[in-house]
Design a protein around this motif. Structure first.
Motif, PDB file in Angstrom:
ATOM      1  N   GLY A 126       0.829  -1.206   0.000  1.00 14.00           N
ATOM      2  CA  GLY A 126       0.000   0.000   0.000  1.00 14.00           C
ATOM      3  C   GLY A 126       0.863   1.256   0.000  1.00 14.00           C
ATOM      4  O   GLY A 126       0.511   2.255  -0.632  1.00 14.00           O
ATOM      5  N   ASP A 253      -7.226   6.836  -0.831  1.00 10.29           N
ATOM      6  CA  ASP A 253      -6.413   5.722  -0.365  1.00 10.29           C
ATOM      7  C   ASP A 253      -7.383   4.694   0.215  1.00 10.29           C
ATOM      8  O   ASP A 253      -7.885   4.842   1.326  1.00 10.29           O
ATOM      9  CB  ASP A 253      -5.425   6.217   0.692  1.00 10.29           C
ATOM     10  CG  ASP A 253      -4.602   5.075   1.271  1.00 10.29           C
ATOM     11  OD1 ASP A 253      -4.886   3.910   0.951  1.00 10.29           O
ATOM     12  OD2 ASP A 253      -3.669   5.372   2.048  1.00 10.29           O
ATOM     13  N   LYS A 256      -7.123   0.308   3.132  1.00 11.11           N
ATOM     14  CA  LYS A 256      -7.883  -0.358   4.203  1.00 11.11           C
ATOM     15  C   LYS A 256      -9.331  -0.615   3.797  1.00 11.11           C
ATOM     16  O   LYS A 256      -9.879  -1.666   4.070  1.00 11.11           O
ATOM     17  CB  LYS A 256      -7.910   0.536   5.444  1.00 11.11           C
ATOM     18  CG  LYS A 256      -6.806   0.262   6.428  1.00 11.11           C
ATOM     19  CD  LYS A 256      -7.173   0.839   7.790  1.00 11.11           C
ATOM     20  CE  LYS A 256      -5.949   1.420   8.489  1.00 11.11           C
ATOM     21  NZ  LYS A 256      -5.599   2.766   8.039  1.00 11.11           N
ATOM     22  N   LYS A 281      -3.658  -4.656   0.603  1.00 12.58           N
ATOM     23  CA  LYS A 281      -4.189  -5.612   1.582  1.00 12.58           C
ATOM     24  C   LYS A 281      -4.989  -6.760   0.949  1.00 12.58           C
ATOM     25  O   LYS A 281      -4.405  -7.672   0.389  1.00 12.58           O
ATOM     26  CB  LYS A 281      -5.007  -4.872   2.640  1.00 12.58           C
ATOM     27  CG  LYS A 281      -4.130  -3.897   3.466  1.00 12.58           C
ATOM     28  CD  LYS A 281      -4.802  -3.490   4.738  1.00 12.58           C
ATOM     29  CE  LYS A 281      -4.102  -2.312   5.425  1.00 12.58           C
ATOM     30  NZ  LYS A 281      -3.054  -2.670   6.354  1.00 12.58           N
TER      31      LYS A 281
END
Ligand SMILES: Cc1ncc(COP(=O)(O)O)c(C=O)c1O
Length: 449
Positions: A126, A253, A256, A281
Motif C-alpha cells: 500500500g 487511499d 484499508k 491488503k
C-alpha cells in the motif's frame, strides 16, 4: 495500564517474551515495523488457521487483526493455498520478473469493481501505491504541494508521513492544522510541501485549498478516516467537486477500505469517484500487493511508450503471479452470492452485541465503522475526525484489550476489529462471551480503584 494486568500478560506469555528478547538483539525493537509494537512486548504467533491464531505459548485467539485487515477469507483458506500451489505447478516459478498472463485478469476484476479505475499498476504494498499516486498526481497537475488529512495514514513515505497521529496540543488549530512530522529523519522539504486538512470540515478545507490553489496539486485521503470513521457524504461530494474545480488530483487511499467497506470500497458506498485510487491488503489474498488505478490519462503518464518522458515506476515483484493469483482466488470467493453480505451482517451483529454488553456493564462505549471493520471507542461524543477520535478513553480501551486477550480475543491493543468470511457461528459466540466477561472485570477493576 494496571501493573497487575501486565504481570498477568508476562506470566502467560514467557515464550513470546523470550523470542522478543532474542529478536531485539538483531532487529530494532524486535519488530519489523513501528506499528507492530505494543507494550510490554507483542505476542509472537506460531500458527494460524481460519479465524484462529496460536501464540508461541500455545494460547488460542480469535483473530480480529487479520494481518491488519488483509485476510478477508481468514488464514490459509483452501482456495488461496490451492492458487499458490497452482502457480508453481503451472508456471514453475513464483516470479518471471516480466509479465505473466494473470496480472491482466486481476486488473480487469479491479476495473469491474472500481469503475473509476480505467487502468492500473500493481505495486508490492500500500505504501508504494500511495507513493506512486502522489507522484502521478504531481506530474498530472504540475504542482508539487500535497494536501493530506490530519490523522490519515498512507504508509511510511516522506510525503505523507506528517500529522498521522500528532499530539492535538501541538497540531495547531482544528480548522487549520499544521504539519507535524511523524518520524525522525524527515527533511524539512516535506513539511514545507504538505498542507494538512481537517476531515469532515468542508468549509475549512475549502478555505485552505482555495488559499493554496497555486501550490497544491494533489489531495490524498482515506475516505473513511483510519479505515473506519465515515466521511459525511455531503463533505465528500463537495470535496470531489472542489478539487475538480481547482485542478487538483483527488486520491482515495482505499488500502484499508477496499474490498472491506464494500467490495467496491468506500467509493462504491458513497457513489463518489476519485481521480486515483490506491489499493492493497485484501487485493493480494494475504500475499504482498498494492495497486494504483484511476483515470486513463493520468495512469498513461507512467507508460514507457509515452514520448517526451514518463513517470518512473518499477519493482522487481510488481504483478508477481503468486500475489496476483491469491488475489484472484480471494476476490472470486468474495464475489460469490451472499458471501460479502454475510461478513457485513456478522459485523453488524457483533457490533450491536458489543455495544449492548458494554452499556449493560455501565460504559459509554460505541463501535464506529462501515462494512466489515470497526473500532471500539469509550466516548460519549460523536466521532467524526482525528481530534474527536483522540478524545476517546485509550487507557480504558487498552485495559479491555488485555482482558480480551486473556479470554482468547486478539485485535492488537488499540487497533480496529476486522472480520472475515470465517468469523461465523461459534467464533462470534466465543467473542461475545469474552466481551461480556471482560466488560464485567473492567467494571470491577475500576470500582476497586
Ligand atoms: C490507508 C492505508 N494506506 C496505506 C497503507 C500502507 O500499506 P502497506 O502496509 O501495505 O504498505 C496502509 C497500511 O495499513 C493503510 O492502512
Amino acid at each position: 495500564m494496571q501493573r497487575r494486568l501486565i504481570e498477568r500478560y508476562e506470566s502467560r506469555t514467557p515464550e513470546s517474551k523470550r523470542l522478543f528478547d532474542a529478536a531485539r538483539k538483531v532487529i530494532p525493537g524486535g519488530v519489523e515495523g513501528s506499528m507492530k509494537h505494543y507494550s510490554p512486548y507483542p505476542l509472537t504467533f506460531s500458527r494460524a488457521s481460519g479465524a484462529l491464531l496460536q501464540d508461541a505459548d500455545g494460547h488460542e485467539y480469535v483473530d480480529y487483526l487479520l494481518s491488519f485487515g488483509a485476510l478477508m477469507l481468514g488464514h490459509g483458506h483452501p482456495a488461496v493455498v490451492e492458487a499458490a500451489r497452482r502457480v508453481f505447478a503451472d508456471y514453475g516459478t513464483s516470479a518471471f520478473g516480466l509479465a505473466s498472463p494473470v496480472e491482466v485478469q486481476l486488473a480487469e476484476v479491479v476495473h469491474e469493481l472500481y469503475p473509476s479505475v480505467e487502468e492500473l499498476r500493481f505495486t508490492n504494498s500500500g505504501l508504494e501505491a500511495t507513493l506512486l499516486a502522489v507522484r502521478l498526481g504531481i506530474a498530472a497537475s504540475g504542482r508539487d504541494v500535497v494536501a493530506k488529512f490530519e490523522g490519515h495514514y498512507h504508509g511510511g513515505h516522506e510525503q505523507v508521513l506528517l500529522s498521522v497521529s500528532p499530539d492535538p496540543r501541538r497540531a495547531g488549530p482544528a480548522a487549520r492544522p499544521s504539519p507535524v512530522p511523524a518520524s525522525l529523519g524527515l527533511p524539512e522539504y516535506f513539511a514545507e510541501h504538505t498542507v494538512v486538512l481537517p476531515f469532515n470540515d468542508y468549509d475549512a478545507c475549502e478555505a485552505i485549498l482555495i488559499a493554496e490553489r497555486d501550490r497544491v496539486g494533489v489531495v490524498v485521503m482515506e475516505p473513511m478516516e483510519a479505515g473506519y470513521v465515515p466521511a459525511d457524504p455531503v463533505f465528500l461530494r463537495r470535496l470531489r467537486d472542489l478539487t475538480a474545480r481547482l485542478g487538483m488530483v483527488l486520491v482515495f487511499d482505499e488500502v484499508k477500505t477496499g474490498f472491506r467497506v464494500r467490495l467496491g470500497g468506500a467509493q462504491e458506498y458513497y457513489g463518489v469517484q476519485a481521480d486515483l485510487t490506491a489499493l492493497g491488503k485484501i487485493l493480494g489474498g494475504g500475499l504482498p500487493i498494492g495497486a494504483v488505478g484511476g483515470r486513463r490519462e493520468i495512469l498513461e503518464l507512467a507508460s514507457p511508450l509515452r514520448t517526451g518522458g514518463a513517470v518512473f515506476h518499477s519493482g522487481t515483484f510488481n504483478g508477481n503471479p503468486l500475489s496476483v493469483c491469491a488475489g484472484l482466488a480471494t476476490l472470486k470467493i468474495l464475489r460469490g452470492p451472499g458471501v460479502f453480505d454475510g461478513v457485513l451482517q456478522a459485523t453488524e451483529r457483533l457490533r450491536e452485541r458489543i455495544e449492548e454488553l458494554g452499556q449493560a456493564a455501565g460504559f459509554a462505549v460505541r463501535t464506529v465503522g462501515v462494512g466489515a471493520v470497526f473500532d471500539v471507542l469509550f466516548t460519549e461524543g460523536d466521532v467524526t475526525d482525528y481530534r474527536s477520535r483522540s478524545a476517546a478513553d485509550k487507557e480504558r480501551r487498552l485495559t479491555l484489550d488485555f482482558l480480551l486477550m486473556e479470554r482468547g480475543i486478539f485485535s492488537k491493543p488499540l487497533n480496529r476489529f476486522s472480520l472475515s468470511t470465517v468469523h461465523t457461528g461459534e467464533i462470534l459466540a466465543r467473542t461475545e462471551e469474552a466481551f461480556a466477561q471482560s466488560f464485567t472485570e473492567l467494571r470491577e477493576m475500576e470500582a476497586a480503584r
